[in-house]
Enzyme design. Structure first.
Site, short mmCIF file in Angstrom:
data_model
loop_
_atom_site.label_atom_id
_atom_site.label_comp_id
_atom_site.label_asym_id
_atom_site.label_seq_id
_atom_site.Cartn_x
_atom_site.Cartn_y
_atom_site.Cartn_z
N HIS A 37 26.55 21.27 32.03
CA HIS A 37 26.41 22.71 32.22
C HIS A 37 27.20 23.20 33.43
O HIS A 37 27.41 24.41 33.58
CB HIS A 37 24.93 23.08 32.36
CG HIS A 37 24.31 22.64 33.65
ND1 HIS A 37 23.67 21.43 33.79
CD2 HIS A 37 24.23 23.24 34.86
CE1 HIS A 37 23.21 21.31 35.02
NE2 HIS A 37 23.54 22.39 35.70
N ASP A 64 20.90 18.53 28.00
CA ASP A 64 22.17 18.52 28.72
C ASP A 64 22.86 17.18 28.51
O ASP A 64 22.22 16.18 28.17
CB ASP A 64 21.93 18.76 30.22
CG ASP A 64 23.14 19.38 30.89
OD1 ASP A 64 24.22 19.39 30.25
OD2 ASP A 64 23.02 19.85 32.03
N SER A 107 23.26 20.16 40.86
CA SER A 107 23.40 19.64 39.51
C SER A 107 24.60 18.70 39.44
O SER A 107 25.69 19.01 39.94
CB SER A 107 23.58 20.78 38.51
OG SER A 107 22.43 21.61 38.51
#
EC number: 3.4.21.-
Length: 1638
Positions: free
Chosen positions: A600, A632, A697
């Site tokens: 993402h 994901d 992330s």
């Protein structure tokens, strides 16, 4: 076509590389004519004009001369172009007019540079042609090899068909043979089965007979036992029947409360008594009143009012607390006799609750006790104890022999009325021989001594005649033991008869005596078991069970501790990058040659931006890796070449719930950040326990080994989650195995390969011969003998055969000039050293800098040793890169040609210098040159050493002959020069096979011995006779012509004069040349040397300020002092200067002189020697600061700045001789153990601390470097700038370091003191030593010290604390605990100097214990003990030049003075409180008691202690006497203060008071700190510093009286007014600034 394609790709990549080089900042610098300052001038011009066409045209020239910032001349061929920039934005290029603007000298330099460039281009073209020829020959050889392989394949098919037929025949014969063998085997097996069956039947018969006999014996024994038990049972039940059970139960006692008597009559009362029995079973629920129950524990009597209150509702009253007479008297006293009459008639039975079950149980026990008492009384009345003892003794006899022995003695005991049990004991214990003596003793007890003596004689003679061998001694020993036992038994028998002991007393007396004699010795006996292999093992019966229980408990404790302690984790900040996509920013990390991140982060982007430091590049998203159960995925990006320095992360070996570390960036993406905590693995999901930030992330989760476990996906509400990607990455990046048939036979495959190699061997040798001819042709092209030797070195030995470091080794024996590029690509570190630096935490950049510094040092040493001029070596890097690029393919071809060959060649792994030992022998004269080189495996090192000693004789070489012999093994390096070498003793050492001899044309004679796993010992020998014009080699087939007819000889090193200054003394030749060589100066526009100085003054063109040197002018411009700034060029790296021997850490040993008499030392200190030093001894003048004229002095007459004379040095030694301590470790061992445990518990956060690499240690580099370095440098920073880190590394790695001693430099501290101390010359001493020694201590302790600074809120030590922002308040309230405490303030006198040596050593060993186990190697242990020893036993140099030794105290200038003092303070405080506790209570307190009742904070020798009242009474006189007589430490009575509240006590110079808000704050010693406004210890540099000092004083005095704050506010206002008049800008301070800080 494929070959042409590959060539085209190679040239295309070469063009791309050349374009990238042109874009670099240093591109084009190699064309510029060098003079001083040209690098800075070139960079400034390139930045200004780099994108203009004129600059591009200038850079295309072969040679360039930069005349000034606006003018430059370029040469290309015969044309001289002019670059001129009248304006910065519009420079011009004139290709033909440059020759008119330069001098003849400048033109000559440009022509030389142009010629050099053209020669280089021509050389490249020639070399490229040679490369092409070699590649073509190589390609043809490969094609021939492929043809041979095809032919071999056809032959293999024919051979395979023959083999198949042969195998079929063999299989048929094998099947028949197997059939016959099976039949024979079955027959033999049947015969063996019958034999085994018969033997089993025989064994079963024997076993059954044994069992039958055992059953018969057991039945007899059971019969006797049954008879005894029947008799006992009859007696017991008979006696029980005699007991009257009805008399054992007391009658119930029931009383009716007032108000109910009128409703009761006698019949009802009897019913109530009946109900009492029902009441005991809790069946009758009474309505109201109390029940009187019988109790067996005396309780407090109940009063009348309490009884009435209880009986107003259902309740219970114990019989022992109910006294009817007393209650009636109380009632009459309160209410009168009339009212009380009839009130206490009886109690009505009431409620029976569950809480009274215990009462019923106690009643049952009491009844049982009464029954037993009755039975025992009956037994004693009828003398049944005699019967019971006799029966039990007979039943427990165990065998018939004892039964028949005891029966007559029991009859005698009955007849004479003596204790039966004691008689039976004697019969069972003593041997049969002693029975007559026992009988005699029963009848004649008065002759006990005579009887015992006769028993001893009898037993001793019996042992002598009846026993044999060593058993005689044992039996004689038993005789003595039996005799002593007999005497004791006789005494016991007499006591029993006299006192008429009962059966119970006899049994108890016997059991107690037996247990006291035996104890636990035999139960805990250690059994030694000898195993068949000769080893022995010891086992303890009870100890084994104890150890198992302890080990299980330890495992549980370890598990609990591990769960709560976060382990150390390697930092992985060098493995992450910032990833920017279209929709956001995240983190990526390197795995193999890819960058991984969360999908993402780069979703919707095919191209992402990767950032690492100052590097920002684009990268393509290659693919995504799907993750099971996750929404994901993992995105995979290509690793750009610019990010090759990013370190890859390895996959974790084991995935489980553990402490994991998430490596990411801060929210601003400026700095790397790590998050560590407990993470739970739930399937593929990873749940962490710490707070993450947006932008994390894609960050990696790593375990405590630094291996990759998972990837962070994001934060879902309050839960941060990641995903485990180990299995996904293994499946994605796993290399596919080569497909091969199921019945693949590796041996058969190897046979085919060997057969093919044999067939094609001739063709390969033919190609090799052609390559050798070309090599010989290249050798003949060498124009000088030096070139020949260089070529011989390159072609005669394959690269990588041995790997040596340059440090300390001798260079090649020939006098040939090597370029700087030769050194700058040398291997400076072994694999072991490189791996050690990585494990110690050095980054790649730090290692690269260290290696480059070593290379620079090696190049300078080479230039000085060989008198080589390093002029023109500025372009070494480009030359080195270009040479490597041209020669890379030639080197590969030559290496293949020179590899060792055999019938079946398998390329071996290259052995490094660390892995393979080597001997190298060289001997050269005018007529002959001999060399021998032997490389062997590790297991042959000992043989190699012996061979080296045989080859190198003790005879010196004759004149004109030079020799060098070198030996290098894993543990030894030797270098011998000038000795005759016997080359006939140099022979190869066989590994595990024959020695094969080869003659390789053009090189040497080679002998190879090959063993298992292709291990080889290789000997290369060469004998060359040197004639005029030719070099003849015995082992060569063709002579090689050499134009240079100079003889090859090694010149002995002899003193030479420096060609720059003419001096023959050893000095810095490079610095001498730098100072005296003439160069073109861009500022003076003329040639001159640094020694002559600049022709015109150096001044700034903007502000016209003059400077003494160019460097100061550059600093002035770059610092921004003037408005016009120059463009800052790159910081030039300077090669470190070799450290002179007289400045090294141990050089003082050569400087020390014999003692000259004492000047400052007292009589009780021994003078070792004298070292002349030019340092201040006395300080009689005070500092005068003109800036203090702006402020008004504070009125006080107590404090002053220090001055001193020689007397102060004598005075300072008093603290080392106050009082001698006792051996408290031996005398107070239990106290010491308790104190050690408390110190370990208090500082457990230091466990598993790490050693810091010495180059990563942190200390004050502006401090004095001590003797001897302060002779040349004022600070460590200056020393590091000149000499670098080499001496630090050498001292740490040198094993001889622990045999040397550092020198401590002593000086007095310039500070503010009381005037009476100054008059008494009582000045504090500061000790410091060489910074190398200090940083060795920092290696071991920096991590621990940093950990202590993080624990000030919860621990005692306050290193790194602050009293501001409520810091002091929180610590004082922590001392309060749960209240009810008193406070003790104590300060030692001369704390550092009076610490006992044994205590300081103990604390230091505790600190080493806290290190991680991986650091506790023997080498580190020796180095650490050496460091601690030199802290304890200090050799000190005084400013007077006197050298002495002190063996006590903690030196104030060592790296961890305060941290060590804190740990010692905790230890001493524990001892102090335990000592008082022991004196007052007679026992030691436990650790738990100390923790619950005592709290403290300390900073060095400053301590504040709180003790719970009632735990121990603090006795100051006892404490003072304890410290003096036990530890030899000094505590004054006025330094001990005891209060119920902390107000008025002081800590760290702050007196504790309460503010208006109720918080605890501190007030400093106002007179002391404000005295510096009149008598400072150092001058202030400017007005801003004075203002800052006043503001700092104002912050400290915020809680002081108002007159102090008013005074400081006035002084600050005065300074601010002055600054405003002088246009000096000062910061603004808000109105509540001072109060908010507290």
């Amino acid at each position: 076509m494929a070959q042409a394609g590959r060539s085209g790709d190679a040239f295309a990549s070469l063009d791309q590389r050349r374009e990238r080089q042109e874009e670099q900042a240093q591109s084009g610098l190699d064309k510029v004519f060098y003079f001083q300052g040209v690098v800075e001038l070139f960079n400034r011009m390139k930045i200004a004009y780099g994108r203009t066409p004129a600059w591009t045209a200038l850079m295309k020239c072969n040679a360039i001369y930069l005349k000034d910032f606006k003018t430059a001349v370029g040469v290309e061929g015969t044309r001289y172009g002019l670059f001129f920039a009248e304006e910065v934005t519009k420079p011009t290029w004139s290709p033909d007019i440059g020759a008119n603007l330069i001098t003849l000298g400048e033109k000559a330099c440009l022509d030389a540079q142009n010629a050099k460039y053209e020669r280089l281009q021509a050389s490249l073209k020639t070399t490229s042609g040679l490369v092409h020829q070699v590649m073509e020959k190589t390609r043809e050889a490969k094609e021939n090899l492929e043809k041979a392989n095809k032919i071999q394949e056809q032959l293999d098919k024919v051979i395979e068909s023959n083999k198949a037929l042969h195998r079929k025949i063999q299989e048929r014969n094998r099947e028949k043979m197997q059939e016959y063998m099976v039949r024979l085997h079955n027959t033999q097996k049947d015969r063996d089965d019958w034999v085994q069956r018969c033997s089993r039947l025989e064994q079963e018969n024997v076993t059954l007979q044994k069992r039958l006999k055992e059953k018969e014996n057991a039945l007899v024994s059971v019969g006797w036992d049954l008879l005894g038990w029947i008799v006992i049972s009859v007696l017991v039940f008979g006696l029980i029947s005699l007991a009257d059970a009805q008399n054992l139960t007391p009658p119930a006692k029931i009383v009716i409360t007032p108000g109910q008597a009128e409703f009761m009559d006698l019949a009802k009362l009897e019913k109530i008594q009946v109900r009492k029995y029902r009441l005991d079973s809790c069946e009758l629920p009474p309505e109201k009143g109390c029940v009187l129950y019988k109790d067996y524990l005396t309780t407090r009597p109940v009063s009348f009012l309490e009884l009435m209150a209880k009986c107003s509702k259902p309740d219970w009253v114990s019989e022992s607390s109910y006294n009817e007479t007393t209650l009636m008297e109380e009632c009459i006293q309160i209410f009168g006799a009339e009212w009380c009459e009839g009130k206490l008639v009886d109690l009505v039975p009431r409620k029976c609750g569950e809480q009274h079950v215990l009462v019923n149980i106690i009643e049952q026990i009491e009844k049982t006790r009464e029954v037993v008492t009755l039975i025992y009384g009956k037994v004693m009345s009828y003398r049944l104890d005699m019967w019971i003892t006799s029966i039990f003794s007979l039943v427990l006899a165990g065998n018939k022999e004892k039964l028949f022995k005891m029966a007559p003695f029991i009859f005698v005991a009955w007849f004479l009325n003596i204790p039966v049990f004691l008689t039976c004991v004697a019969v069972n214990i003593f041997p049969v021989v002693s029975l007559p003596f026992i009988l005699f003793q029963i009848f004649m007890p008065q002759f006990v001594l005579v009887n015992a003596f006769l028993l001893w004689l009898t037993l001793t003679l019996t042992a002598f005649y009846w026993s044999e061998g060593p058993k005689i001694l044992m039996e004689i020993s038993y005789a003595l033991v039996y005799t002593i036992g007999f005497v004791l038994w006789s005494l016991g028998l007499a006591v029993g008869v006299t006192l008429k002991l009962t059966m119970v007393h006899q049994i108890l007396m016997f059991c107690v005596v037996a247990a006291a004699i035996c104890g636990t010795k035999f139960a805990c006996t250690t059994i030694t078991v000898q195993h068949p292999d000769g080893t022995t093992a010891k086992y303890t019966r009870v100890g084994k069970l104890k150890n198992n229980v302890v080990n299980q408990c330890k495992k549980v404790v370890t598990t609990l501790q591990t769960r709560g302690v976060i382990p150390a984790t390697p930092a992985k900040t060098a493995s992450i990058v910032i990833v920017e996509g279209k929709n956001g920013t995240g983190v990526g990390f390197r795995f193999m040659n890819y960058i991984l991140t969360a999908e993402h982060v780069v979703q919707g982007s095919d191209i992402a931006t990767l950032k690492n430091g100052s590097v920002s590049v684009k990268s393509k998203v290659i693919k995504t890796i799907p993750i099971f159960e996750s929404v994901d995925n993992v995105a995979v990006l290509k690793l750009p070449p610019e990010l090759n320095s990013v370190k890859p992360i390895k996959l974790a070996k084991k995935v489980q719930s553990d402490y994991l570390t998430l490596t990411a960036y801060d929210p601003n993406f400026q700095h790397a950040a790590t998050f560590t905590g407990w993470c739970i693995i739930d399937g593929n999901w990873l749940n962490n326990s710490f707070d993450t930030k947006f932008g994390n992330s894609g960050a990696p989760y790593c375990d405590h080994d630094g291996r990759l476990v998972g990837i962070h996906l994001g934060t879902q509400g309050v839960l941060s989650q990641g995903i485990v990607i180990v299995d996904a990455l293994k499946n994605t990046f796993q290399l596919a195995d080569q497909c091969r048939p199921q019945n693949f036979d590796m041996d058969e495959f190897l046979e085919k390969v060997i057969a093919g190699t044999k067939v094609s061997h001739a063709a390969i040798l033919k190609e090799l011969e052609e390559l050798r001819e070309e090599v010989q042709f290249l050798k003949k092209k060498c124009v000088t003998y030096d070139d020949y030797w260089l070529c011989q070195t390159i072609f005669g030995q394959a690269k990588g055969k041995t790997k040596k470091t340059v440090r300390g080794r001798k260079h090649l024996v020939t006098k040939r000039a090597l370029g700087k590029g030769h050194f700058m690509k040398m291997r400076m570190l072994t694999d072991e050293e490189y791996q050690n630096m990585i494990e110690k935490g050095f980054s790649a950049e730090e290692i690269r800098e260290a290696v480059n510094a070593l290379r620079e040092q090696a190049w300078l040493n080479y230039c000085i040793d060989n008198d080589v001029d390093d002029e023109g070596e500025e372009d070494w890097y480009d030359d080195m890169v270009e040479t490597d690029r041209v020669n890379q393919e030639i080197d590969e071809a030559i290496e293949r040609a020179m590899e060792d060959r055999g019938e079946f060649y398998q390329k071996k792994s290259r052995l490094t210098f660390v892995e393979q030992a080597m001997m190298h022998l060289i001997q050269v004269s005018k007529e002959r040159s001999q060399t021998a080189k032997l490389e062997v495996q590790k297991e042959n090192e000992a043989q190699l050493v012996k061979m080296f000693e045989r080859c190198v004789t003790d005879e010196n070489t004759p004149e004109g002959t030079t020799s060098i012999a070198a030996l290098s093994t894993e543990d030894d390096v030797r270098l011998v020069e000038g000795k005759v070498i016997d080359f006939t003793k140099a022979k190869n050492i066989p590994v595990d096979g024959e020695i094969r001899r080869e003659i390789i044309p053009g090189t040497k004679c080679t002998e190879i011995s090959t063993g298992p796993e292709n291990k080889k010992n290789i000997l290369k020998k060469k004998d060359t006779h040197i004639a005029e014009g030719k070099v003849e080699t015995k082992s060569s087939q063709q002579p090689v012509d050499v134009k240079d007819d100079k003889p090859v000889a090694l010149e002995q090193r002899k003193p030479r004069a420096c060609k720059w200054c003419g001096s023959s003394q050893k000095h810095d030749y490079r610095e001498c040349r730098f100072q005296r060589e003439k160069r073109f100066c861009v500022y003076c526009a003329a040639m001159h040397s640094m020694f002559e100085g600049h022709i015109r003054p150096i001044e700034c063109t903007s502000c016209k300020k003059s400077f003494s040197g160019i460097e100061k002018l550059e600093d002035h411009v770059v610092s921004g002092e003037c408005q016009k700034k120059l463009i800052e060029g790159p910081v030039t790296t300077k090669a470190p200067t070799p450290v002179p021997d007289w400045l090294k850490i141990f050089a003082w040993e050569d400087d020390i002189l014999p003692p000259e008499g004492k000047t400052a030392l007292p009589e009780n200190v021994t003078l070792i020697g004298h070292i002349p030093v030019d340092k201040l001894v006395s300080r009689t003048k005070k500092v005068q600061d003109p800036l203090l004229g702006l402020v008004t002095p504070w009125k006080q007459d107590m404090y002053d700045s220090t001055t001193w004379t020689v007397k102060a040095y004598t005075k300072m030694f008093e603290k080392f001789h106050y009082h001698d301590p006792v051996d408290f470790v031996e005398q107070y061992a239990e106290f010491v153990l308790l104190c050690d445990n408390m110190v370990l518990r208090e500082h457990d956060y230091m466990a598993n601390s790490n050693i810091t690499p010495i180059m990563s240690t942190e200390k004050n580099v502006n401090s004095t470097p001590a003797y001897p370095k302060f002779q040349a440098y004022d600070s460590e920073a200056e020393y590091l700038e000149d000499c670098g880190w080499q001496e630090y590394l050498d001292v740490v790695s040198d094993p001889e370091t622990i045999n040397r001693r550092p020198l401590w430099w002593c000086f007095l501290k310039n500070e503010v003191l009381k005037r009476e101390k100054i008059e008494d010359s009582d000045i504090r001493m500061i000790l410091c030593t060489d910074p190398i020694f200090t940083r060795i201590g920092a290696m071991f302790e920096q991590d621990q010290n940093n950990r202590m600074k993080q624990q000030t809120e919860i621990r005692s030590a306050q290193v790194g604390w602050t009293p501001f922002f409520g810091g002091l308040d929180r610590r004082v309230r922590r001392l309060y605990g749960d209240g009810d405490r008193y406070f003790v303030e104590m300060d030692w006198t001369r704390y550092d100097g009076t610490i006992p040596k044994s205590l300081f050593w103990r604390i230091r060993q505790i600190r080493f214990f806290f290190l991680h186990d991986s650091h506790k190697t023997p080498k580190m242990r020796r180095l650490y003990n050496w460091y601690v020893k030199n802290l304890l036993e200090k050799i000190i140099l005084l400013p007077t030049g006197e050298v002495c030794q002190v063996k006590k105290g903690n030196p104030s200038g060592q790296f961890s003075t305060t941290v060590d003092n804190n740990m010692i303070n905790v230890w001493l405080t524990t001892f102090e409180v335990s000592y008082l506790f022991f004196k007052q209570r007679g026992r030691l307190p436990t650790e738990k008691e100390l923790q619950e009742n005592c709290s403290m904070i300390c900073y060095g020798d400053d301590r504040l202690l709180s003790i719970r009242k009632g735990f121990v009474e603090y006795e100051p006189d006892t404490v003072i006497d304890m410290y003096k007589n036990i530890f030899g430490m000094w505590v004054k009575r006025n330094n001990i203060k005891i209060q119920d509240t902390p107000e008025g006590l002081s800590f760290c110079g702050l007196t504790i008071v309460k503010s208006s808000t109720g918080a605890y704050v501190g007030v400093p010693n106002v007179n002391k700190i404000l005295s510096t406004l009149e008598n400072p210890v150092r001058r202030l540099p400017d007005v801003e510093s004075l203002w800052g000092k006043l503001v700092s004083l104002r912050i400290l005095c915020e809680n002081a009286p108002s007159n102090v704050k008013h005074f400081l506010d006035e002084q600050i206002s005065n300074v601010e007014e002055f600054a405003a008049r002088e246009n000096i800008q000062l910061p603004e301070v808000g109105p509540d600034f001072y109060s908010r800080i507290w």
